[in-house]
Design a protein around this motif. Structure first.
Motif, PDB file in Angstrom:
ATOM      1  N   ALA A 204       0.833  -1.203   0.000  1.00  0.00           N
ATOM      2  CA  ALA A 204       0.000   0.000   0.000  1.00  0.00           C
ATOM      3  C   ALA A 204       0.867   1.252   0.000  1.00  0.00           C
ATOM      4  O   ALA A 204       0.561   2.242  -0.687  1.00  0.00           O
ATOM      5  CB  ALA A 204      -0.930  -0.005   1.211  1.00  0.00           C
ATOM      6  N   LEU A 205       1.967   1.216   0.770  1.00  0.00           N
ATOM      7  CA  LEU A 205       2.897   2.343   0.765  1.00  0.00           C
ATOM      8  C   LEU A 205       3.521   2.534  -0.611  1.00  0.00           C
ATOM      9  O   LEU A 205       3.643   3.656  -1.107  1.00  0.00           O
ATOM     10  CB  LEU A 205       3.996   2.125   1.810  1.00  0.00           C
ATOM     11  CG  LEU A 205       3.627   2.393   3.266  1.00  0.00           C
ATOM     12  CD1 LEU A 205       4.749   1.929   4.185  1.00  0.00           C
ATOM     13  CD2 LEU A 205       3.360   3.874   3.488  1.00  0.00           C
ATOM     14  N   VAL A 206       3.939   1.432  -1.235  1.00  0.00           N
ATOM     15  CA  VAL A 206       4.578   1.527  -2.552  1.00  0.00           C
ATOM     16  C   VAL A 206       3.623   2.135  -3.569  1.00  0.00           C
ATOM     17  O   VAL A 206       3.956   3.125  -4.248  1.00  0.00           O
ATOM     18  CB  VAL A 206       5.053   0.138  -3.025  1.00  0.00           C
ATOM     19  CG1 VAL A 206       5.503   0.196  -4.485  1.00  0.00           C
ATOM     20  CG2 VAL A 206       6.189  -0.368  -2.150  1.00  0.00           C
ATOM     21  N   PHE A 207       2.417   1.574  -3.681  1.00  0.00           N
ATOM     22  CA  PHE A 207       1.500   2.027  -4.724  1.00  0.00           C
ATOM     23  C   PHE A 207       0.866   3.375  -4.387  1.00  0.00           C
ATOM     24  O   PHE A 207       0.572   4.165  -5.294  1.00  0.00           O
ATOM     25  CB  PHE A 207       0.418   0.974  -4.960  1.00  0.00           C
ATOM     26  CG  PHE A 207       0.941  -0.296  -5.555  1.00  0.00           C
ATOM     27  CD1 PHE A 207       1.727  -0.278  -6.694  1.00  0.00           C
ATOM     28  CD2 PHE A 207       0.681  -1.526  -4.966  1.00  0.00           C
ATOM     29  CE1 PHE A 207       2.232  -1.446  -7.249  1.00  0.00           C
ATOM     30  CE2 PHE A 207       1.168  -2.696  -5.516  1.00  0.00           C
ATOM     31  CZ  PHE A 207       1.958  -2.654  -6.657  1.00  0.00           C
ATOM     32  N   GLY A 208       0.651   3.630  -3.096  1.00  0.00           N
ATOM     33  CA  GLY A 208       0.085   4.922  -2.718  1.00  0.00           C
ATOM     34  C   GLY A 208       1.015   6.077  -3.054  1.00  0.00           C
ATOM     35  O   GLY A 208       0.593   7.091  -3.626  1.00  0.00           O
ATOM     36  N   ILE A 209       2.292   5.943  -2.709  1.00  0.00           N
ATOM     37  CA  ILE A 209       3.241   7.008  -3.016  1.00  0.00           C
ATOM     38  C   ILE A 209       3.572   7.008  -4.507  1.00  0.00           C
ATOM     39  O   ILE A 209       3.907   8.049  -5.081  1.00  0.00           O
ATOM     40  CB  ILE A 209       4.517   6.858  -2.166  1.00  0.00           C
ATOM     41  CG1 ILE A 209       4.137   6.785  -0.689  1.00  0.00           C
ATOM     42  CG2 ILE A 209       5.446   8.030  -2.372  1.00  0.00           C
ATOM     43  CD1 ILE A 209       3.335   7.971  -0.191  1.00  0.00           C
ATOM     44  N   PHE A 210       3.461   5.866  -5.166  1.00  0.00           N
ATOM     45  CA  PHE A 210       3.629   5.782  -6.617  1.00  0.00           C
ATOM     46  C   PHE A 210       2.697   6.780  -7.307  1.00  0.00           C
ATOM     47  O   PHE A 210       3.123   7.597  -8.126  1.00  0.00           O
ATOM     48  CB  PHE A 210       3.328   4.352  -7.056  1.00  0.00           C
ATOM     49  CG  PHE A 210       3.392   4.117  -8.545  1.00  0.00           C
ATOM     50  CD1 PHE A 210       4.509   3.550  -9.122  1.00  0.00           C
ATOM     51  CD2 PHE A 210       2.319   4.442  -9.363  1.00  0.00           C
ATOM     52  CE1 PHE A 210       4.569   3.317 -10.493  1.00  0.00           C
ATOM     53  CE2 PHE A 210       2.363   4.218 -10.724  1.00  0.00           C
ATOM     54  CZ  PHE A 210       3.491   3.661 -11.295  1.00  0.00           C
ATOM     55  N   VAL A 211       1.414   6.710  -6.988  1.00  0.00           N
ATOM     56  CA  VAL A 211       0.453   7.598  -7.654  1.00  0.00           C
ATOM     57  C   VAL A 211       0.580   9.033  -7.147  1.00  0.00           C
ATOM     58  O   VAL A 211       0.383   9.988  -7.905  1.00  0.00           O
ATOM     59  CB  VAL A 211      -0.990   7.085  -7.470  1.00  0.00           C
ATOM     60  CG1 VAL A 211      -1.167   5.743  -8.158  1.00  0.00           C
ATOM     61  CG2 VAL A 211      -1.370   6.969  -5.999  1.00  0.00           C
ATOM     62  N   LEU A 212       0.947   9.215  -5.871  1.00  0.00           N
ATOM     63  CA  LEU A 212       1.038  10.566  -5.323  1.00  0.00           C
ATOM     64  C   LEU A 212       2.198  11.336  -5.937  1.00  0.00           C
ATOM     65  O   LEU A 212       2.027  12.462  -6.422  1.00  0.00           O
ATOM     66  CB  LEU A 212       1.190  10.497  -3.798  1.00  0.00           C
ATOM     67  CG  LEU A 212       1.271  11.856  -3.083  1.00  0.00           C
ATOM     68  CD1 LEU A 212      -0.012  12.645  -3.290  1.00  0.00           C
ATOM     69  CD2 LEU A 212       1.550  11.668  -1.600  1.00  0.00           C
ATOM     70  N   TRP A 213       3.407  10.768  -5.925  1.00  0.00           N
ATOM     71  CA  TRP A 213       4.566  11.455  -6.478  1.00  0.00           C
ATOM     72  C   TRP A 213       4.444  11.622  -7.982  1.00  0.00           C
ATOM     73  O   TRP A 213       4.800  12.663  -8.536  1.00  0.00           O
ATOM     74  CB  TRP A 213       5.843  10.682  -6.132  1.00  0.00           C
ATOM     75  CG  TRP A 213       6.310  10.903  -4.741  1.00  0.00           C
ATOM     76  CD1 TRP A 213       5.550  11.249  -3.658  1.00  0.00           C
ATOM     77  CD2 TRP A 213       7.644  10.773  -4.261  1.00  0.00           C
ATOM     78  NE1 TRP A 213       6.325  11.330  -2.535  1.00  0.00           N
ATOM     79  CE2 TRP A 213       7.609  11.042  -2.875  1.00  0.00           C
ATOM     80  CE3 TRP A 213       8.854  10.430  -4.849  1.00  0.00           C
ATOM     81  CZ2 TRP A 213       8.757  10.997  -2.085  1.00  0.00           C
ATOM     82  CZ3 TRP A 213       9.992  10.384  -4.066  1.00  0.00           C
ATOM     83  CH2 TRP A 213       9.942  10.671  -2.696  1.00  0.00           C
ATOM     84  N   GLY A 214       3.951  10.571  -8.660  1.00  0.00           N
ATOM     85  CA  GLY A 214       3.795  10.677 -10.102  1.00  0.00           C
ATOM     86  C   GLY A 214       2.836  11.790 -10.482  1.00  0.00           C
ATOM     87  O   GLY A 214       3.073  12.541 -11.432  1.00  0.00           O
ATOM     88  N   THR A 215       1.749  11.919  -9.726  1.00  0.00           N
ATOM     89  CA  THR A 215       0.782  12.975 -10.007  1.00  0.00           C
ATOM     90  C   THR A 215       1.332  14.346  -9.637  1.00  0.00           C
ATOM     91  O   THR A 215       1.123  15.324 -10.367  1.00  0.00           O
ATOM     92  CB  THR A 215      -0.520  12.694  -9.244  1.00  0.00           C
ATOM     93  OG1 THR A 215      -1.020  11.410  -9.628  1.00  0.00           O
ATOM     94  CG2 THR A 215      -1.564  13.749  -9.556  1.00  0.00           C
ATOM     95  N   ASN A 216       2.030  14.441  -8.506  1.00  0.00           N
ATOM     96  CA  ASN A 216       2.634  15.726  -8.127  1.00  0.00           C
ATOM     97  C   ASN A 216       3.602  16.216  -9.192  1.00  0.00           C
ATOM     98  O   ASN A 216       3.678  17.414  -9.485  1.00  0.00           O
ATOM     99  CB  ASN A 216       3.353  15.589  -6.784  1.00  0.00           C
ATOM    100  CG  ASN A 216       2.384  15.489  -5.618  1.00  0.00           C
ATOM    101  OD1 ASN A 216       1.196  15.777  -5.761  1.00  0.00           O
ATOM    102  ND2 ASN A 216       2.875  15.059  -4.474  1.00  0.00           N
ATOM    103  N   TYR A 217       4.362  15.290  -9.765  1.00  0.00           N
ATOM    104  CA  TYR A 217       5.296  15.641 -10.833  1.00  0.00           C
ATOM    105  C   TYR A 217       4.544  16.207 -12.029  1.00  0.00           C
ATOM    106  O   TYR A 217       4.938  17.233 -12.611  1.00  0.00           O
ATOM    107  CB  TYR A 217       6.075  14.387 -11.231  1.00  0.00           C
ATOM    108  CG  TYR A 217       6.935  14.530 -12.456  1.00  0.00           C
ATOM    109  CD1 TYR A 217       8.170  15.170 -12.397  1.00  0.00           C
ATOM    110  CD2 TYR A 217       6.522  13.998 -13.679  1.00  0.00           C
ATOM    111  CE1 TYR A 217       8.966  15.289 -13.525  1.00  0.00           C
ATOM    112  CE2 TYR A 217       7.310  14.108 -14.815  1.00  0.00           C
ATOM    113  CZ  TYR A 217       8.526  14.757 -14.734  1.00  0.00           C
ATOM    114  OH  TYR A 217       9.309  14.868 -15.852  1.00  0.00           O
ATOM    115  N   SER A 218       3.435  15.583 -12.399  1.00  0.00           N
ATOM    116  CA  SER A 218       2.651  16.044 -13.547  1.00  0.00           C
ATOM    117  C   SER A 218       1.970  17.374 -13.242  1.00  0.00           C
ATOM    118  O   SER A 218       1.914  18.264 -14.105  1.00  0.00           O
ATOM    119  CB  SER A 218       1.599  14.993 -13.913  1.00  0.00           C
ATOM    120  OG  SER A 218       2.201  13.749 -14.207  1.00  0.00           O
ATOM    121  N   VAL A 219       1.439  17.521 -12.026  1.00  0.00           N
ATOM    122  CA  VAL A 219       0.759  18.760 -11.652  1.00  0.00           C
ATOM    123  C   VAL A 219       1.734  19.932 -11.661  1.00  0.00           C
ATOM    124  O   VAL A 219       1.390  21.051 -12.086  1.00  0.00           O
ATOM    125  CB  VAL A 219       0.081  18.604 -10.279  1.00  0.00           C
ATOM    126  CG1 VAL A 219      -0.387  19.949  -9.744  1.00  0.00           C
ATOM    127  CG2 VAL A 219      -1.097  17.640 -10.373  1.00  0.00           C
TER     128      VAL A 219
END
Length: 495
Positions: free
Chosen positions: A277-292
């Motif tokens: 859950a930590l891996v996939f949760g931060i996966f989407v969070l950091w990836g989205t922050n980078y795009s935003v």
């Protein structure tokens, strides 16, 4: 005195005072990750750094940080977590001074890599000491949530402080920011923090350390190379080499009487599910922050400081989610809170998939706030499950896993979701050659050399193409969070 806590007891005033001091390195860990990005243009101008050197100034820190987290967590179990944390804080401060006055890009790249090693001593030690000081389950959950909130606070204020410093001083001032925090910690840490380490001294297995570092560095490098340059021989060789190192590492751990990572921890469904859950949760969070971040600057046309202001609400969402989760977990199983939060994030990602170039920024920020608020409980409670599932003598190694999992997930999120965004952009820009057809940054640069009419047409097309890739990556993130939520609810729903 070195102590090992063997029974649950309520923490008192001394523990909470030490915990307040312990939050300083937690705050620093996220400040360093966010503030450097704003200084890159000035570094490139003053030091004459190339685009490749600027990339390594950022990635060198992240690579060595992720690669040495497990090693440092295990080392803390052996020599003492407070000792390792204080030593790392001193090293971090000295290296920050060298970075601030680096005479050329080569020195700065090397120092940033060493800063990554020093930074790897921070979060595993912070989490291990937190678990050691707060053995009562409710207090421990609350304390871990506060640590997550401190990290999120650093993410929120980093761009703001960095922007102010760079507006008033030279680029090196951004690297001097950690010094006051570390001075306070080095003075008060020995007075307020107890020492904790494994009850039996163990030897650090150097081959295992080398294999773990090699596996992480090679895989992350390969994935980042795919995101930057597309699939190629270099990327494949790096990823395969990393997987080979990882395979050898796992086999070696199984055969050692005293392994660096006790793989038996992963036999527990709760431990494994929380880690994923930590891996996939931060996966989407950091990836989205980078795009935003790219959207705010390249589509909305904001400067870095203004973009930083718009990213503050999402960071606040993580703080609210992580702190609120600790209180709610007293009445509701942690798995249900994590799962419900990730389903909330799924809704936020679906909103982000609707974003277009003319979408009001308020809608974008609301969507990112929902995403962050939904992932905040996961960051606090999943971390608490991971570190709380390990025996006390393995607390440092478990804390290292809890620290490494989000770092690896975040790096992979930027690489993979960034690649999906780029692929969507290129598909929409089919037929456009040169840098404009590869990235929105290239299109913005090309537009500056064109007549006004042609420039406006190119930017409109490129921004629409970026929004298309942005939407696809958001939908991928939505699917991933929904699947993770389902797994968490199935395994941890009654925990």
């Amino acid at each position: 005195m070195t102590t090992e806590l063997t029974e649950s007891r309520l923490a008192g005033r001394r523990e909470w005072l030490g915990f307040a001091v312990l939050l300083l390195p937690a705050l620093l860990a996220s400040l360093e990750l966010t503030i450097t990005h704003l200084a890159l243009p000035a570094i490139g101008r003053d030091l004459g750094a190339s685009s490749t050197q600027l990339l390594w100034i950022v990635d060198g820190y992240a690579f060595l940080l992720a690669g040495t987290l497990v090693v440092m967590g295990t080392l803390g179990d052996r020599i003492g977590r407070r000792r390792l944390l204080l030593g790392g804080a001193i090293a971090f401060s000295l290296l920050s001074v060298i970075a601030a006055y680096a005479p050329n890009p080569e020195v700065l790249v090397a120092v940033r890599a060493l800063l990554g090693v020093a930074g790897a001593t921070l979060m595993p030690s912070v989490l291990a000491l937190t678990v050691a000081m707060f053995t009562e389950p409710r207090q421990r959950t609350q304390a871990v949530g506060i640590v997550v909130a401190a990290v999120s606070a650093g993410t929120a204020i980093g761009p703001l402080i960095g922007g102010w410093l760079l507006d008033n001083f030279w680029w090196g001032s951004a690297f001097l920011l950690p010094i006051p925090l570390m001075l306070v910690f080095v003075v008060f840490g020995p007075l307020t923090l107890p020492e904790h380490k494994a009850s039996v001294a163990r030897r650090l297995d150097m081959p295992s350390a080398a294999l773990s570092i090699g596996a992480v560095l090679a895989i992350v490098y390969g994935l980042k190379h795919v995101a930057a340059a597309g699939p190629g021989l270099t990327s494949y060789v790096a990823i395969v080499a990393g997987l080979v190192c990882a395979t050898i590492f796992v086999r070696r751990q199984r055969g050692l009487a005293d392994p660096m990572i006790d793989l038996r921890l992963f036999a527990g469904r709760a431990f494994t599910t929380a880690t994923l859950a930590l891996v996939f949760g931060i996966f989407v969070l950091w990836g989205t922050n980078y795009s935003v971040a790219q959207y705010l600057q390249l589509v909305a046309g904001l400067d870095p400081l203004a973009a930083g202001l718009w990213t503050a609400p999402p960071a606040l969402g993580v703080i609210i989610g992580s702190l609120g989760a600790g209180r709610l977990a007293r009445r509701v199983p942690a798995g249900r809170i994590i799962g419900a939060g990730m389903l909330l994030s799924t809704a936020g990602f679906v909103m982000l998939a609707q974003v277009e170039p003319d979408t009001p920024l308020g809608f974008l920020v609301a969507a990112t706030f929902i995403v962050s608020a939904g992932l905040g409980p996961m960051m606090a409670l999943a971390t608490d499950i991971v570190v709380g599932s390990a025996p006390s003598e393995r607390a440092g190694a478990a804390s290292a896993i809890a620290s490494t999992a989000p770092q690896l997930g975040g790096g992979l999120g930027i690489a993979i979701l960034g690649s999906i965004l780029t692929a969507g952009y290129r598909a929409e820009m089919d037929g456009v050659t040169g840098p404009s057809g590869d990235t929105l940054t290239g299109a913005v640069s090309a537009a500056a050399t064109l007549p006004p009419g042609e420039a406006a047409t190119l930017l409109e097309t490129a921004r629409s193409a970026f929004a298309n890739g942005f939407g696809i990556s958001a939908l991928v993130a939505a699917v991933l969070t929904a699947l993770t939520a389902a797994a968490v609810l199935a395994v941890l729903g009654r925990r």
